[in-house]
Design an enzyme around this catalytic site. Sequence first.
Site, mmCIF file in Angstrom:
data_model
loop_
_atom_site.group_PDB
_atom_site.id
_atom_site.type_symbol
_atom_site.label_atom_id
_atom_site.label_comp_id
_atom_site.label_asym_id
_atom_site.label_seq_id
_atom_site.Cartn_x
_atom_site.Cartn_y
_atom_site.Cartn_z
ATOM 1 N N CYS A 196 20.147 -10.198 -1.995
ATOM 2 C CA CYS A 196 20.477 -8.882 -0.995
ATOM 3 C C CYS A 196 20.002 -9.395 -0.094
ATOM 4 O O CYS A 196 20.065 -8.806 1.264
ATOM 5 C CB CYS A 196 20.067 -8.076 -1.854
ATOM 6 S SG CYS A 196 21.354 -7.019 -2.830
HETATM 7 N N1 CO8 Z 1 25.520 7.511 -17.302
HETATM 8 C C1 CO8 Z 1 24.019 8.105 -18.331
HETATM 9 N N2 CO8 Z 1 22.650 8.774 -18.229
HETATM 10 C C2 CO8 Z 1 22.720 6.983 -17.775
HETATM 11 C C3 CO8 Z 1 23.067 6.267 -17.223
HETATM 12 C C4 CO8 Z 1 24.310 6.207 -16.676
HETATM 13 N N3 CO8 Z 1 25.289 4.974 -16.572
HETATM 14 N N4 CO8 Z 1 22.364 4.804 -17.170
HETATM 15 C C5 CO8 Z 1 21.457 5.225 -17.228
HETATM 16 N N5 CO8 Z 1 20.870 6.003 -18.010
HETATM 17 C C6 CO8 Z 1 19.555 6.959 -19.037
HETATM 18 C C7 CO8 Z 1 19.357 5.924 -18.577
HETATM 19 O O1 CO8 Z 1 19.513 5.731 -20.368
HETATM 20 C C8 CO8 Z 1 17.862 7.040 -19.234
HETATM 21 O O2 CO8 Z 1 17.929 7.943 -20.555
HETATM 22 P P1 CO8 Z 1 16.454 7.480 -21.061
HETATM 23 O O3 CO8 Z 1 15.275 8.915 -19.901
HETATM 24 O O4 CO8 Z 1 16.946 8.677 -22.361
HETATM 25 O O5 CO8 Z 1 15.979 7.321 -21.665
HETATM 26 C C9 CO8 Z 1 17.950 7.495 -17.993
HETATM 27 O O6 CO8 Z 1 19.584 7.615 -17.400
HETATM 28 C C10 CO8 Z 1 17.446 6.932 -16.774
HETATM 29 O O7 CO8 Z 1 17.448 6.140 -16.796
HETATM 30 P P2 CO8 Z 1 16.862 5.295 -15.378
HETATM 31 O O8 CO8 Z 1 15.354 5.527 -15.438
HETATM 32 O O9 CO8 Z 1 16.562 3.279 -15.664
HETATM 33 O O10 CO8 Z 1 17.470 5.619 -14.372
HETATM 34 P P3 CO8 Z 1 16.818 5.679 -12.696
HETATM 35 O O11 CO8 Z 1 16.623 7.371 -12.142
HETATM 36 O O12 CO8 Z 1 16.222 3.993 -12.625
HETATM 37 O O13 CO8 Z 1 18.343 5.265 -12.106
HETATM 38 C C11 CO8 Z 1 19.245 2.533 -11.029
HETATM 39 C C12 CO8 Z 1 18.833 3.837 -11.837
HETATM 40 C C13 CO8 Z 1 20.115 3.973 -10.579
HETATM 41 C C14 CO8 Z 1 19.734 1.579 -11.554
HETATM 42 C C15 CO8 Z 1 17.854 2.424 -9.923
HETATM 43 O O14 CO8 Z 1 16.979 2.206 -11.184
HETATM 44 C C16 CO8 Z 1 18.175 1.487 -8.810
HETATM 45 O O15 CO8 Z 1 19.401 1.898 -8.343
HETATM 46 N N6 CO8 Z 1 17.235 1.152 -9.126
HETATM 47 C C17 CO8 Z 1 16.540 0.354 -7.756
HETATM 48 C C18 CO8 Z 1 17.182 -1.647 -8.005
HETATM 49 C C19 CO8 Z 1 17.807 -2.203 -6.681
HETATM 50 O O16 CO8 Z 1 17.710 -1.389 -5.860
HETATM 51 N N7 CO8 Z 1 17.992 -2.844 -7.096
HETATM 52 C C20 CO8 Z 1 18.821 -4.079 -6.237
HETATM 53 C C21 CO8 Z 1 19.509 -4.581 -7.364
HETATM 54 S S1 CO8 Z 1 20.680 -5.417 -5.502
HETATM 55 C C22 CO8 Z 1 20.371 -7.179 -5.525
HETATM 56 O O17 CO8 Z 1 19.065 -6.983 -5.736
HETATM 57 C C23 CO8 Z 1 21.721 -7.878 -5.348
HETATM 58 C C24 CO8 Z 1 21.251 -8.934 -7.189
HETATM 59 C C25 CO8 Z 1 22.985 -10.154 -6.394
HETATM 60 C C26 CO8 Z 1 24.124 -9.052 -6.489
HETATM 61 C C27 CO8 Z 1 24.509 -9.929 -7.871
HETATM 62 C C28 CO8 Z 1 26.243 -8.833 -7.569
HETATM 63 C C29 CO8 Z 1 26.727 -8.696 -8.609
#
Ligand code: CO8
Length: 372
Positions: free
Chosen positions: A156
């Site tokens: 990123c």
């Molecule tokens: N629908 C419904 N429920 C869901 C879903 C969904 N799609 N997904 C997860 N849940 C549930 C989970 O199972 C969990 O349930 P429970 O509480 O019962 O266990 C609950 O929702 C909460 O899940 P999370 O704790 O995982 O949810 P978050 O609030 O943390 O949100 C995110 C998830 C949005 C992924 C968040 O954690 C996030 O954005 N974090 C930051 C990550 C970030 O910035 N990463 C950078 C990545 S980009 C990068 O570095 C580039 C890489 C290279 C790119 C490659 C190109 C492909």
Amino acid sequence: MKNVVISGSGLFTPTSVITNQELVASFNQYVDQFNAQHANEIAQGTVEALAYSSSEFIEKASGIKARHVLYKDGILDPNVMHPIFNRPSEDVAPEMVQMALAAAEQAMLQANKTAEEIDLIICAASNMQRAYPALSIELQQLLGASGYAFDMNVACSSATFAISNAVNAIRGGTAKVVLVVNPEFASPQVNYRSRDSHFIFGDVCTATIIEAEESCSSDNAFRIKGMRLRTQFSNNIRCEVGYTEHCFNDKDPLAPFFKQQGRKVFKELLPLVAGIIQDEMAQQQLTAADLKRLWLHQANINMNIFAVKKILGRDPEQDEAPLVLDTYANTASAGSIIAFHKYKQELNSGDHGILCSFGAGYSVGCLILQKC
Ligand code: CO8
């Protein structure tokens, strides 16, 4: 030390859009099929039933409402769940080069620069469609640019790290006018069968022209006043795929895909990002009151709100820290450049802004910009 500017920017946006509703409907169809096919194992407790995804969750947890993709066909078919496109042949430029060409032409126009004036091209992105010859060298040939070109990947932070390479090349005398392109063809790397990550990425390409201030004739240029780059190893965002994959006996079906521990990323990366921005502001003797814009990496709305509050000490006003991830989703290294490209026009001469990327590696790239 020579003043260096970003004298133009460009943006290529694919026309196809996938909304959360479309994505979730297809995912939930896949879940129904999977659970029906594995009903016996699920009843015996040997296979875990899959749970539905939800548009409400996606929007609340990430801020994403839709994403652009190059190829919609296949992604929404529960029996395919990946983009369908042809293997590039030797005589046709691959998608990443074609996207880069479109974004580059806009950036060159804005910077008043012709292809002949460009003497370095850096293709900087999270994935390269092939190992070699470098995509940037093919772009160099298509544009008719001179000099040299290379590809680089810092996930990123590819765009900000590439801009800092461009600045150093100009100051070091190895280039005069640099084109940086960030073709993020992310959709092939998304695991559309994973509820945790099927919604995260979109396809896009950004471009910037970097040159010495003395050669700049653009009326929309930004002086690069400060640069601070940082990396710190983490496995929390990872993709295994590499040229050695076929050698392994234990084939990993998830190897080609992006995977992450989203919560851990959130918690570990934010303090790093805030610290680096604050350190660079102190170095440039800037306070929060001096900042007109924060063009931040676009991965998660809650992450950006947190970072902005930490830096400004208050909630941002409208467009002070623009978000584009509602319509573009996470576009890896291109995200902060899209925000810059779309929300730079209103700044007046002398105004400061911060352009900052953060992501896998971990990697953080922070640039302090001043409107010329
Ligand atoms: N629908 C419904 N429920 C869901 C879903 C969904 N799609 N997904 C997860 N849940 C549930 C989970 O199972 C969990 O349930 P429970 O509480 O019962 O266990 C609950 O929702 C909460 O899940 P999370 O704790 O995982 O949810 P978050 O609030 O943390 O949100 C995110 C998830 C949005 C992924 C968040 O954690 C996030 O954005 N974090 C930051 C990550 C970030 O910035 N990463 C950078 C990545 S980009 C990068 O570095 C580039 C890489 C290279 C790119 C490659 C190109 C492909």
